[in-house]
Design a protein around this motif. Structure first.
Motif, mmCIF file in Angstrom:
data_model
loop_
_atom_site.group_PDB
_atom_site.id
_atom_site.type_symbol
_atom_site.label_atom_id
_atom_site.label_comp_id
_atom_site.label_asym_id
_atom_site.label_seq_id
_atom_site.Cartn_x
_atom_site.Cartn_y
_atom_site.Cartn_z
ATOM 1 N N SER A 107 -1.108 3.252 2.057
ATOM 2 C CA SER A 107 -1.050 3.537 0.665
ATOM 3 C C SER A 107 0.463 3.539 0.501
ATOM 4 C CB SER A 107 -1.444 4.646 0.127
ATOM 5 O OG SER A 107 -1.132 5.820 0.705
ATOM 6 N N MET A 108 1.070 2.950 -0.615
ATOM 7 C CA MET A 108 2.440 2.865 -1.019
ATOM 8 C C MET A 108 2.501 3.270 -2.386
ATOM 9 S SD MET A 108 3.441 -0.786 0.836
ATOM 10 C CE MET A 108 1.768 -1.318 0.643
ATOM 11 N N THR A 109 3.374 3.898 -2.889
ATOM 12 C CA THR A 109 3.676 4.368 -4.170
ATOM 13 C C THR A 109 4.850 3.435 -4.918
ATOM 14 O OG1 THR A 109 3.296 6.510 -3.856
ATOM 15 C CG2 THR A 109 3.981 5.928 -5.809
ATOM 16 N N THR A 110 4.382 2.746 -6.093
ATOM 17 C CA THR A 110 5.416 1.863 -6.747
ATOM 18 C C THR A 110 5.539 2.424 -8.216
ATOM 19 O OG1 THR A 110 3.539 0.397 -7.653
ATOM 20 C CG2 THR A 110 4.539 -0.297 -5.524
ATOM 21 N N ASP A 111 6.371 1.546 -8.875
ATOM 22 C CA ASP A 111 6.632 2.080 -10.224
ATOM 23 C C ASP A 111 5.383 2.016 -11.060
ATOM 24 O OD1 ASP A 111 8.989 2.608 -9.662
ATOM 25 O OD2 ASP A 111 9.943 0.672 -10.485
ATOM 26 N N LEU A 112 4.610 1.145 -10.737
ATOM 27 C CA LEU A 112 3.115 1.096 -11.643
ATOM 28 C C LEU A 112 2.037 1.514 -11.164
ATOM 29 C CD1 LEU A 112 3.693 -3.006 -11.861
ATOM 30 C CD2 LEU A 112 4.244 -1.107 -13.588
#
Length: 119
Positions: A4-9
């Motif tokens: 899992s990766m966290t982005t601005d969206l």
């Protein structure tokens, strides 16, 4: 474990089966690779997997830092240089999987399970 990766969206979660299917399709395109192999634990026999079941010949491990470890069980063509085929497989899969997922490929292990003569 899922990557899992966290982005601005929001959060992007990638199932390891998706990575395995993509990596398998990249691997069978490499020169000298006949296909993925499945090893039967009961009798020790190796069989060539069909294109629909490529993921059975690949294991994916995702670390806490989202680094990938890929294990390939492959069958190679008769008469090819296994080191050259392995180098080609590692380079192609590493580049394309990193580009596809945005995750770092930390290690690729290749287990040559058999040799096949191609017509």
């Amino acid at each position: 474990m899922k990557g899992s990766m966290t982005t601005d969206l929001g959060i992007i979660t990638i199932n390891p089966d998706v990575i395995a299917k993509y990596a398998g399709s990249v691997a069978v395109e490499c020169f000298g690779i006949v296909g993925m192999a499945a090893v039967s634990m009961t009798d020790g026999l190796v069989r060539l997997l069909k294109k629909e079941s490529l993921t059975h010949g690949i294991q994916i491990a995702i670390s806490e830092e989202n680094h990938l470890t890929l294990n390939f069980h492959v069958i190679v063509s008769y008469g090819v240089n296994i080191l050259s085929v392995s180098d080609n497989l590692v380079n192609n899969v590493k580049y394309k999987v990193e580009e596809f997922t945005g995750m770092t490929v930390e290690k690729i292990n290749i287990f040559v399970e058999g040799v096949r003569v191609i017509d």
